[in-house]
Design an enzyme around this catalytic site. Structure first.
Site, short mmCIF file in Angstrom:
data_model
loop_
_atom_site.label_atom_id
_atom_site.label_comp_id
_atom_site.label_asym_id
_atom_site.label_seq_id
_atom_site.Cartn_x
_atom_site.Cartn_y
_atom_site.Cartn_z
N ALA A 32 36.51 -42.60 18.83
CA ALA A 32 35.81 -43.85 18.54
C ALA A 32 34.54 -43.99 19.38
O ALA A 32 34.56 -43.77 20.59
CB ALA A 32 36.72 -45.04 18.82
N ASP A 33 33.45 -44.37 18.71
CA ASP A 33 32.23 -44.73 19.43
C ASP A 33 32.05 -46.25 19.30
O ASP A 33 32.91 -46.93 18.74
CB ASP A 33 31.01 -43.96 18.89
CG ASP A 33 30.74 -44.22 17.41
OD1 ASP A 33 31.19 -45.26 16.87
OD2 ASP A 33 30.06 -43.38 16.79
N SER A 34 30.95 -46.77 19.81
CA SER A 34 30.78 -48.23 19.83
C SER A 34 30.75 -48.82 18.42
O SER A 34 31.28 -49.91 18.17
CB SER A 34 29.54 -48.62 20.62
OG SER A 34 28.39 -48.00 20.07
#
Length: 77
Positions: A32-34
């Site tokens: 997961a990224d932002s």
């Protein structure tokens, strides 16, 4: 029940098998990224009928267990 719903959401959003998600799974483990976190926040709000679940709320959460406990506290209010 919260965990089962979450594993479904996480599996769908991150393209992983639901069976591979545990309470100890981190959002980093899922890649997961932002932007993913923002999308997850919106999906969780919709799935659980919550409003205004902010980025600040999610920023302190790093594992599936953290999110389950957060949701339990919000849904009991």
């Amino acid at each position: 029940m919260i965990f089962e719903k979450l594993t479904g959401l996480l599996s769908e959003q991150f393209g992983v098998e639901a069976d591979s998600i545990t309470m100890e799974t981190t959002f980093e483990d899922l890649g997961a990224d932002s932007l993913d976190i923002v999308e997850l926040t919106m999906a969780v709000e919709e799935e659980f009928g919550l409003e205004n679940m902010g980025e600040d709320d999610m920023s302190g959460l790093s594992t599936v267990a953290d999110l389950v406990n957060y949701l339990k506290s919000k849904l009991e209010d």
